[in-house]
Design an enzyme around this catalytic site. Sequence first.
Site, PDB file in Angstrom:
ATOM      1  N   GLY A  45       0.833  -1.189   0.000  1.00  0.00           N
ATOM      2  CA  GLY A  45       0.000   0.000   0.000  1.00  0.00           C
ATOM      3  C   GLY A  45       0.873   1.245   0.000  1.00  0.00           C
ATOM      4  O   GLY A  45       1.996   1.223   0.507  1.00  0.00           O
ATOM      5  N   GLN A  50       2.850   9.897   1.502  1.00  0.00           N
ATOM      6  CA  GLN A  50       4.151   9.213   1.503  1.00  0.00           C
ATOM      7  C   GLN A  50       5.015   9.606   0.308  1.00  0.00           C
ATOM      8  O   GLN A  50       6.215   9.330   0.299  1.00  0.00           O
ATOM      9  CB  GLN A  50       3.956   7.694   1.506  1.00  0.00           C
ATOM     10  CG  GLN A  50       3.272   7.184   2.766  1.00  0.00           C
ATOM     11  CD  GLN A  50       3.154   5.678   2.756  1.00  0.00           C
ATOM     12  OE1 GLN A  50       2.188   5.135   2.243  1.00  0.00           O
ATOM     13  NE2 GLN A  50       4.151   4.991   3.286  1.00  0.00           N
ATOM     14  N   CYS A  98       5.654  -0.133   7.351  1.00  0.00           N
ATOM     15  CA  CYS A  98       5.281   1.016   6.524  1.00  0.00           C
ATOM     16  C   CYS A  98       6.511   1.493   5.765  1.00  0.00           C
ATOM     17  O   CYS A  98       7.592   1.601   6.353  1.00  0.00           O
ATOM     18  CB  CYS A  98       4.749   2.130   7.430  1.00  0.00           C
ATOM     19  SG  CYS A  98       4.256   3.604   6.540  1.00  0.00           S
ATOM     20  N   LEU A  99       6.337   1.797   4.488  1.00  0.00           N
ATOM     21  CA  LEU A  99       7.466   2.258   3.676  1.00  0.00           C
ATOM     22  C   LEU A  99       8.028   3.580   4.204  1.00  0.00           C
ATOM     23  O   LEU A  99       9.179   3.902   3.952  1.00  0.00           O
ATOM     24  CB  LEU A  99       7.039   2.425   2.219  1.00  0.00           C
ATOM     25  CG  LEU A  99       6.637   1.123   1.493  1.00  0.00           C
ATOM     26  CD1 LEU A  99       6.090   1.432   0.114  1.00  0.00           C
ATOM     27  CD2 LEU A  99       7.809   0.159   1.408  1.00  0.00           C
ATOM     28  N   HIS A 140      -4.739   1.008   7.387  1.00  0.00           N
ATOM     29  CA  HIS A 140      -3.377   1.539   7.525  1.00  0.00           C
ATOM     30  C   HIS A 140      -3.189   2.732   6.582  1.00  0.00           C
ATOM     31  O   HIS A 140      -2.679   3.784   6.991  1.00  0.00           O
ATOM     32  CB  HIS A 140      -2.362   0.427   7.214  1.00  0.00           C
ATOM     33  CG  HIS A 140      -0.935   0.889   7.208  1.00  0.00           C
ATOM     34  ND1 HIS A 140      -0.001   0.432   8.107  1.00  0.00           N
ATOM     35  CD2 HIS A 140      -0.273   1.769   6.402  1.00  0.00           C
ATOM     36  CE1 HIS A 140       1.160   1.035   7.859  1.00  0.00           C
ATOM     37  NE2 HIS A 140       1.026   1.831   6.831  1.00  0.00           N
ATOM     38  N   GLU A 141      -3.615   2.558   5.326  1.00  0.00           N
ATOM     39  CA  GLU A 141      -3.447   3.634   4.331  1.00  0.00           C
ATOM     40  C   GLU A 141      -4.360   4.812   4.647  1.00  0.00           C
ATOM     41  O   GLU A 141      -3.956   5.981   4.497  1.00  0.00           O
ATOM     42  CB  GLU A 141      -3.714   3.110   2.921  1.00  0.00           C
ATOM     43  CG  GLU A 141      -2.803   1.976   2.463  1.00  0.00           C
ATOM     44  CD  GLU A 141      -1.332   2.248   2.699  1.00  0.00           C
ATOM     45  OE1 GLU A 141      -0.895   3.413   2.567  1.00  0.00           O
ATOM     46  OE2 GLU A 141      -0.606   1.301   3.043  1.00  0.00           O
ATOM     47  N   HIS A 144      -2.919   7.247   7.014  1.00  0.00           N
ATOM     48  CA  HIS A 144      -1.988   8.208   6.400  1.00  0.00           C
ATOM     49  C   HIS A 144      -2.711   9.481   5.969  1.00  0.00           C
ATOM     50  O   HIS A 144      -2.147  10.580   6.040  1.00  0.00           O
ATOM     51  CB  HIS A 144      -1.309   7.594   5.170  1.00  0.00           C
ATOM     52  CG  HIS A 144      -0.138   6.699   5.491  1.00  0.00           C
ATOM     53  ND1 HIS A 144       1.006   7.157   6.098  1.00  0.00           N
ATOM     54  CD2 HIS A 144       0.066   5.377   5.263  1.00  0.00           C
ATOM     55  CE1 HIS A 144       1.863   6.147   6.235  1.00  0.00           C
ATOM     56  NE2 HIS A 144       1.314   5.057   5.749  1.00  0.00           N
TER      57      HIS A 144
HETATM   58 NI    NI Z   1       2.237   3.163   5.729  1.00  0.00          NI
END
Ligand code: NI
Length: 184
Positions: A45, A50, A98-99, A140-141, A144
């Site tokens: 995701g 991000q 998470c990236l 999760h997304e 953000h």
């Molecule tokens: Ni994330």
Amino acid sequence: MILPMYIFGQPVLRKETTEIPVDYPNLKELIDNMFETMKLAEGVGLAAPQIGLSIRMFVVDLDVISDDLPQYKGYLHAFINPQIVEVSEETNISEEGCLSVPGVHENVRRPAKIHVTYLDENLTPHDEWIEDFAARVFQHEYDHLEGKLFIDHISNLRKQLIKKKLIAMQKGQINCSYKIKQNR
Ligand code: NI
């Protein structure tokens, strides 16, 4: 085009995002770039903050895990202006990463099923319940887009244990395989 990843410490990750207007310029291209960036970074995701954009959109690729979870074969979706309308009382716990928070993995409790609305990449509206792994990734997304990160959900003890890593990240001491945004 590969976009640089914004890492913990970048203010954009803590900002609430704004709705995307239907005439947003080059939306298709942006979605393509986000998919490409996510794939190279081996994520499932990726949310717009991000990559430094404070707008309400994320992309999800569960096709990459369809060897293990065949129900997600071909699951490649963009979620534009998503809303979580309702959540189940039932919750579950699973490990997340998470990236934007490289090298940190923590268990997070979340509702098991969610009722959501969103526009897809063709701006077609959807209204549906999502469950299992897809529900977890969606939440999760979605976080953000609200300026939240998965580490906000963990206990104070766990936060203490990852504090050093987070401080290093804020200083730009990051070890990851993908391109990151360097300056604030
Ligand atoms: Ni994330």
